[in-house]
Design a protein around this motif. Structure first.
Motif, PDB file in Angstrom:
ATOM      1  N   UNK A  36       0.825  -1.207   0.000  1.00  0.00           N
ATOM      2  CA  UNK A  36       0.000   0.000   0.000  1.00  0.00           C
ATOM      3  C   UNK A  36       0.860   1.258   0.000  1.00  0.00           C
ATOM      4  N   UNK A  37       1.951   1.229   0.748  1.00  0.00           N
ATOM      5  CA  UNK A  37       2.814   2.408   0.851  1.00  0.00           C
ATOM      6  C   UNK A  37       3.382   2.793  -0.504  1.00  0.00           C
ATOM      7  N   UNK A  38       3.810   1.791  -1.279  1.00  0.00           N
ATOM      8  CA  UNK A  38       4.384   2.094  -2.591  1.00  0.00           C
ATOM      9  C   UNK A  38       3.318   2.588  -3.569  1.00  0.00           C
ATOM     10  N   UNK A  39       2.098   2.057  -3.446  1.00  0.00           N
ATOM     11  CA  UNK A  39       1.000   2.566  -4.274  1.00  0.00           C
ATOM     12  C   UNK A  39       0.729   4.030  -3.927  1.00  0.00           C
ATOM     13  N   UNK A  40       0.761   4.342  -2.639  1.00  0.00           N
ATOM     14  CA  UNK A  40       0.513   5.716  -2.197  1.00  0.00           C
ATOM     15  C   UNK A  40       1.602   6.671  -2.675  1.00  0.00           C
ATOM     16  N   UNK A  41       2.848   6.194  -2.745  1.00  0.00           N
ATOM     17  CA  UNK A  41       3.931   7.033  -3.271  1.00  0.00           C
ATOM     18  C   UNK A  41       3.639   7.411  -4.723  1.00  0.00           C
ATOM     19  N   UNK A  42       3.249   6.419  -5.535  1.00  0.00           N
ATOM     20  CA  UNK A  42       2.898   6.701  -6.928  1.00  0.00           C
ATOM     21  C   UNK A  42       1.745   7.678  -7.033  1.00  0.00           C
ATOM     22  N   UNK A  43       0.756   7.506  -6.148  1.00  0.00           N
ATOM     23  CA  UNK A  43      -0.413   8.403  -6.142  1.00  0.00           C
ATOM     24  C   UNK A  43       0.006   9.819  -5.747  1.00  0.00           C
ATOM     25  N   UNK A  44       0.808   9.939  -4.674  1.00  0.00           N
ATOM     26  CA  UNK A  44       1.201  11.253  -4.168  1.00  0.00           C
ATOM     27  C   UNK A  44       2.073  12.002  -5.172  1.00  0.00           C
ATOM     28  N   UNK A  45       2.996  11.303  -5.810  1.00  0.00           N
ATOM     29  CA  UNK A  45       3.871  11.959  -6.783  1.00  0.00           C
ATOM     30  C   UNK A  45       3.096  12.380  -8.035  1.00  0.00           C
ATOM     31  N   UNK A  46       2.054  11.622  -8.369  1.00  0.00           N
ATOM     32  CA  UNK A  46       1.185  12.033  -9.478  1.00  0.00           C
ATOM     33  C   UNK A  46       0.407  13.288  -9.102  1.00  0.00           C
ATOM     34  N   UNK A  47      -0.050  13.329  -7.844  1.00  0.00           N
ATOM     35  CA  UNK A  47      -0.778  14.514  -7.367  1.00  0.00           C
ATOM     36  C   UNK A  47       0.119  15.753  -7.386  1.00  0.00           C
ATOM     37  N   UNK A  48       1.427  15.546  -7.199  1.00  0.00           N
ATOM     38  CA  UNK A  48       2.382  16.659  -7.249  1.00  0.00           C
ATOM     39  C   UNK A  48       2.824  16.984  -8.675  1.00  0.00           C
ATOM     40  N   UNK A  49       2.226  16.293  -9.636  1.00  0.00           N
ATOM     41  CA  UNK A  49       2.492  16.504 -11.070  1.00  0.00           C
ATOM     42  C   UNK A  49       3.886  16.034 -11.502  1.00  0.00           C
TER      43      UNK A  49
END
Length: 312
Positions: free
Chosen positions: A12-25
């Motif tokens: 889950x943590x690695x999925x969240x990293x991908x999500x967060x970095x996408x949110x940061x563009x």
């Protein structure tokens, strides 16, 4: 139990990293496509090759080979049931290939291997890898063809256009897997530079796959990650039908008790990590694949507790 949960939380943590970095563009759709190509064409094939030559020895494989019948037959039986399920469950025609693949194939390495080791110990690894071999062969042959067939919204067609059949079946991941299998069976020397290169590149498979899932979730939007009837059907396949088929076959094909428990646990894993990437690459419904993957991982937090009480 704690180790099992920590393994799931790392995912889950690695999925969240991908999500967060996408949110940061940092990442966009172009990056998703680029990372997907890197994983599917380079990292995953080398990871498959490395798994075969490092985790199996020739004599060990030949000793265990007699136990391969049960997982092989169980996967075929589950696949047949998935086709029946598509009709009974009235699965959308343009989703049937992806549905049947997720219903049948489990996440045997990225999640299955660490969870199985946490539950049963190192002694279970050879049995887990037997299931992995059968699961991988199905996923990267019939599974790929099923996913590709969804682009036209039609069922899989085995036409006699051998070039098209070869293109679907001889995908890079399966080639890497079979090269590793032949390498191990022929007991070819392990070339250190090749092993090191494969380890470095293959090591990208899990983190990049999970980053991509987070990126796809962000690009899709949480509102579009649907928990619908067809996702429920996938979960039934993963957590009810697949392990039940293995259990029932255990009465027909006798295997050691630990081997049967490992096969059951391996069969009841979440959806394959690479499903959203493959669905996207082949023009299938990647939103459905992503929704099924996310909910299969979320539900596994509760399913694993039930399994540990029933089987262990």
């Amino acid at each position: 139990m704690l180790t099992t949960y920590l393994n799931i939380l790392v995912i889950f943590s690695m999925i969240l990293v991908g999500y967060a970095l996408s949110a940061k563009k940092w990442f966009n759709n172009v990056m998703i496509d680029a990372f997907s190509k890197l994983v599917l064409n380079i990292a995953l094939p080398l990871n498959m090759y490395l798994n075969m030559i490092e985790k199996f020895e020739h004599d060990q494989f030949m000793t265990l080979a007699s136990g391969i019948a049960l997982p092989a037959i169980s996967i075929v039986a589950t696949f047949i049931l998935s086709k029946v399920f598509c009709v009974v469950w009235k699965v959308t025609p343009s989703r049937r290939g992806v549905f049947q693949t997720m219903f049948t194939a489990s996440n045997t390495i990225f999640m299955g291997l660490p969870v199985t080791t946490a539950v049963f110990g190192e002694q279970a690894i050879p049995y887990a890898l037997l299931y992995y071999m059968c699961n991988t062969t199905f996923f990267f042959t019939i599974g790929i063809s099923l996913i590709a067939s969804d682009k036209e919204g039609a069922s899989m067609s085995w036409s006699f256009d051998w070039r098209e059949v070869a293109r679907k079946l001889l995908n890079p991941a399966l080639v890497g897997f079979f090269v590793g299998l032949v390498w191990m069976l022929l007991e070819l020397p392990k070339i250190k530079p090749l092993i090191d290169f494969s380890r470095y590149m293959g090591g990208l498979t899990t983190p990049l796959s999970l980053f991509i899932i987070g990126m796809i979730v962000y690009q899709t939007g949480w509102r579009n990650i649907n928990f619908d009837k067809e996702v429920i059907g996938v979960l039934l396949g993963r957590y009810v039908v697949s392990p039940l088929v293995v259990y029932l076959l255990g009465f027909v094909i006798p295997v050691p008790a630990l081997m049967l428990k490992v096969f059951m646990l391996q069969s009841a894993m979440p959806v394959q990590n690479s499903m959203p990437m493959l669905a996207r690459a082949y023009g299938a419904d990647d939103v459905f694949a992503t929704s099924s993957l996310i909910y299969s991982i979320l539900s596994y937090l509760f399913v694993i507790i039930l399994y540990l009480f029933i089987w262990i």
